[in-house]
Motif scaffolding. Structure first.
Motif, PDB file in Angstrom:
ATOM      1  N   SER A 164       0.823  -1.220   0.000  1.00  0.00           N
ATOM      2  CA  SER A 164       0.000   0.000   0.000  1.00  0.00           C
ATOM      3  C   SER A 164       0.852   1.263   0.000  1.00  0.00           C
TER       4      SER A 164
ATOM      5  N   ARG B 296      -3.035  -1.033  -9.045  1.00  0.00           N
ATOM      6  CA  ARG B 296      -2.149  -0.549  -7.981  1.00  0.00           C
ATOM      7  C   ARG B 296      -0.832  -0.043  -8.576  1.00  0.00           C
ATOM      8  N   TRP B 416      -4.430  -0.702  -0.468  1.00  0.00           N
ATOM      9  CA  TRP B 416      -4.284  -1.784  -1.454  1.00  0.00           C
ATOM     10  C   TRP B 416      -4.131  -3.141  -0.784  1.00  0.00           C
ATOM     11  N   GLY B 454      -4.261   3.232  -2.005  1.00  0.00           N
ATOM     12  CA  GLY B 454      -5.444   2.383  -1.978  1.00  0.00           C
ATOM     13  C   GLY B 454      -6.440   2.801  -3.042  1.00  0.00           C
TER      14      GLY B 454
END
Lengths: 539, 539
Positions: A164, B296, B416, B454
């Motif tokens: 992330s 992502r 994510w 995210g």
């Protein structure tokens, strides 16, 4: 860090003979050396804390985390603003905390705050101690004493979520330590304020710090995705969410709260892949206006450099005069510029960081935009020189202080359509104030921190320090500059924060209703009013 | 707009025979047509306002701007959420405002608020009336009646600063009207929520709206550079600054305040050059996880499309079944996908907008990233189909309601590393709740609104509408989904806002101290508690 200035002992001086003679000529500075007094000669009032309070703090935190000795109190007596340093060097800081505590957990922070509220003691959160606006001044307000709460022990890297691209850290972690840890994973935060070497990340968040590369990486407010704050009324826990529409942004309310609502104990920060390509270079513009138009177009056409700063004529001249601080050095360079008609031009430093292909594409577009405004690319050496000296200014300031020079910086931001007007108005206000005080000086400025709708203006001024009342000399100029900023439609601060120095202008910034709203928030989270009194809100 | 649904009368139906038979097969829906009742049959309680109050309002605003007739009250009785439409179509809305007022200036807004506080009348700000979370429900709270404050007349384009790329508009201006005005200057706001055709810009700001192109243009919170809000306690005026470090961000506190602090009357918004190049295309991934990884990487490698949405398998299947809503149409297309091994794959729509060269470079990098995750580019026709139908869902919903189908959407966002887990947990919770209610349904989802850390998850579910208590049927599913979101680490809303429907989960989102802070803010700016009671904060 040196108690009276920046950096550690033993660093070589930065001011060469050429620079000194330039300053002496320009500012009519008599050769005078004013070194700081010895640490032992710094006069502090005795600690106001009762023995029972100290004992209670030791119970909460352990003996080693409660310090009331002279050395620690002096180290935490002030930030690193010009008036702070003038006072410290003279051995007479404007007060000192009665005790310095170093909690090791959020629970310990909460216990300290509870005791402070009970015993009516002000709490001054202290990260790197690098505030230049009086943000860590040990003001008691209406309270009986001051506890300086140093976050140095809250320095864990709590979690790294590489997928992330977030890292969770204790608020006291220093920026260089985080970058070292991230580098092991080929990541970076990309937050490089001039105070980089010493700042804590909690301090950056509390003061809305913007790094030198904020045009690309964003200011800290863009990096904070989650945080924990221990306030006297309870703990605020905001999960590391990418975005939310769940009401007003509490993240953006706690970011910038400057220790007046509570103590930020933990942060979740967005990180990025460490750049594989870094290109820093210099571009000359014939005049400031042309450079400003070029930067504006870069920001509005998706070609923003990660670092972008354009010096006005006086700053360009100064940086060419000062070796090692980003100029195009040497007679040859100056000759070249002169021959091309840029002798009195304005130097921009643009830096591109990232993946090779992306950097190449963005840089190509950026250079085309700058060329369209008659920008003359002068190669990487000015860029590398700037990068090399990017954290040098505070060291330089110490040397100037030793030589009896007043040196101060201040900054604002405004929309593009107002930028040149504000540049002129604030510059003239500073010059006039210096002249009126009998110490005409040099006023320089650069544009940096680009946004699509505007940019920051960063002013530096130097003048002969008045020996009789250097603080009042500084205050008069600061007041004139701040009044001009407010009258000219700028924000009272783009990245230095409000602290004590800008608090009188908060009403101009947010209005009566805005001030009332912020006060209501504070009254709720800090009902006893112990958190960092006298900062942010002009009480 | 139709009082019982979306759009204007006379629009052709979107559900073709194939889609209808797909739905009938999947949801076991008996052929049943439930058209809305006639407007005259909508039952409203008589207005609770005293004649003297109405007279006073007419004095303040003029006769034409004070409306208490049946039609206006029905039009302002609810937003456009599923329960709103179910109730409206049945002729029994959950209350209605006692009067609808249309102030023409901030001063008139202030006068209405002053009267409301004096006479203890709730004020419900109403922009486009498109809230899907009960944001404009005419709740009186503890007050004696409800004034609906429609911002429609605050629709000026106040100023365009093309140099700074900002436009200042009245809060009631509709998004399409602004885009038309900006197009004359080759500019765009780039804010395209699904409700684009009807939303007011003040409503977007008040609810933290995110447009379909937010991956590139940012959500509304990134666009608002300045604003004016008339609160009962006074006017808040925040200048259109590009950035500021002057304390907590009041901008980000007023953005998202959902009419509970005051009425946003004016906004300064960042605009951009209208894109010269627009490329929208489809990319198939073998499974959802591969697509998520690709998105992502796009977001984390500076190759973010302006629009990016990845449907999971059920949504992909549905969009292939529904003509005209973004699928790869035709037997030939399906054959092609089957032959390439993507028969049960997941469709992503990616859209690139901007200058030709920049778009080309970004798209090249994006396609490379997607190919590395076995993404199969299937050309522009799915992209164009999606673009063509991007605002169609609310029309479709009306048709489904007429056929006795419950259809609802809800959304969240998370980092994510948590996205697939949350996708599964929320999807299962919705499925379980539908099954437990005796109406098993279809649950679909897409990822959209990319951030570096995210993204958002947007769920749609359809099921046979229970005739006995459709509202309770809906509520049970909504509760299950919201509980799963909170338990799974998502935000309770990424862009629909809190309103009435999400208010019970605000404590989970911001904690006790966060709630107290927001309440303190409200108490200061709206001491009589008249602003939009029952929304945002669960009182």
């Amino acid at each position: 860090m040196r108690w009276w200035g920046w950096g550690e002992e033993g660093r070589a001086p930065a001011l060469g003979p050429a620079a000194l003679s330039f300053l002496a000529d320009t500012l009519e500075i008599a050769p005078r050396a004013s070194p700081p007094v010895a640490l032992s000669r710094v006069a502090l009032a005795p600690s106001r804390l009762a023995d029972a309070t100290l004992a209670r703090l030791r119970e909460i935190l352990g003996d080693g985390a409660v310090r009331a000795d002279h050395g620690e109190r002096v180290l935490h007596a002030a930030g690193k603003g010009y008036p702070d340093l003038v006072r410290l060097r003279a051995g007479s800081p404007d007060g000192a905390p009665d005790v310095v505590v170093l909690p090791g957990s959020a629970a310990e922070v909460a216990a300290v705050l509870a005791l402070s509220a009970r015993e009516s003691l002000a709490v001054v959160p202290f990260g790197g101690g690098t505030s230049v606006v009086g943000g860590v001044a040990p003001l008691a307000g209406s309270h009986a004493g001051v506890i300086c709460l140093d976050t140095a022990r809250l320095d864990d890297v709590v979690a790294l979520d590489a997928e992330s691209r977030t890292v969770t850290v204790g608020a006291g972690l220093r920026a260089p330590a985080l970058e070292r840890e991230l580098a092991r994973h080929s990541l970076t935060l990309g937050h490089y304020p001039q105070s980089f070497e010493y700042v804590s990340l909690g301090g950056c968040a509390a003061t809305r710090s913007a790094g030198q590369a904020s045009s690309g990486y964003g200011a800290i407010e863009r990096m904070v995705v989650g945080l924990r704050m221990t306030a006297p009324a309870g703990e605020l826990v905001l999960a590391p969410l990418p975005a939310s529409a769940a009401g007003p942004s509490l993240r953006q309310t706690l970011v910038g709260s400057e220790g007046t609502l509570g103590v930020i104990t933990e942060l979740a920060l967005r990180v990025r892949e460490a750049p594989r390509e870094l290109i820093y270079e210099g571009v000359f513009f014939e005049d400031f206006a042309a450079g400003v138009q070029a930067l504006r177009e870069l920001a509005q056409h998706g070609a923003t450099p990660d670092v972008a700063r354009l010096s006005d004529r006086p700053e360009t001249r100064m940086s060419l005069a000062l070796a090692g601080s980003g100029g195009v050095r040497g007679a040859l360079g100056r000759l070249y510029l002169g021959a091309r008609g840029y002798r009195d031009g304005c130097l921009a430093i643009v830096g591109f960081e990232g993946e090779r292909e992306e950097v190449a594409a963005r840089r190509r577009r950026a250079l085309a935009v700058m060329r369209a405004h008659d920008g003359l690319a002068v190669g990487r050496s000015p860029g590398e020189a700037w990068r090399h000296g990017r954290f040098a200014a505070p060291y330089l300031r110490d040397e100037l202080l030793t030589r009896g020079v007043m040196v101060e910086t201040l900054e604002t931001a405004t929309q593009w359509s107002n930028l040149l007007r504000l540049h002129r108005a604030v510059g003239e206000a500073i010059e006039r104030a210096l002249r009126d005080g009998g110490t005409p000086g040099l006023v320089m400025c650069h544009v940096s921190h680009l946004y699509e709708t505007g940019a920051s203006l960063y002013f530096t001024f130097v003048a002969r320090q008045r020996e009789d009342d250097p603080i009042e000399q500084w205050r008069a100029v600061k007041r004139a500059a701040s009044d001009a900023i407010v009258a000219g439609g700028g924000t009272i601060t783009h990245h230095h924060a409000v602290g004590r120095d800008h608090a009188p202008w908060m009403r101009d910034e947010v209005g009566d209703a805005g001030l009332s709203a912020l006060r209501a928030l504070k009254a709720e989270l800090d009902p006893a009013g112990v958190m960092n009194p006298g900062k942010l809100l002009d009480d």
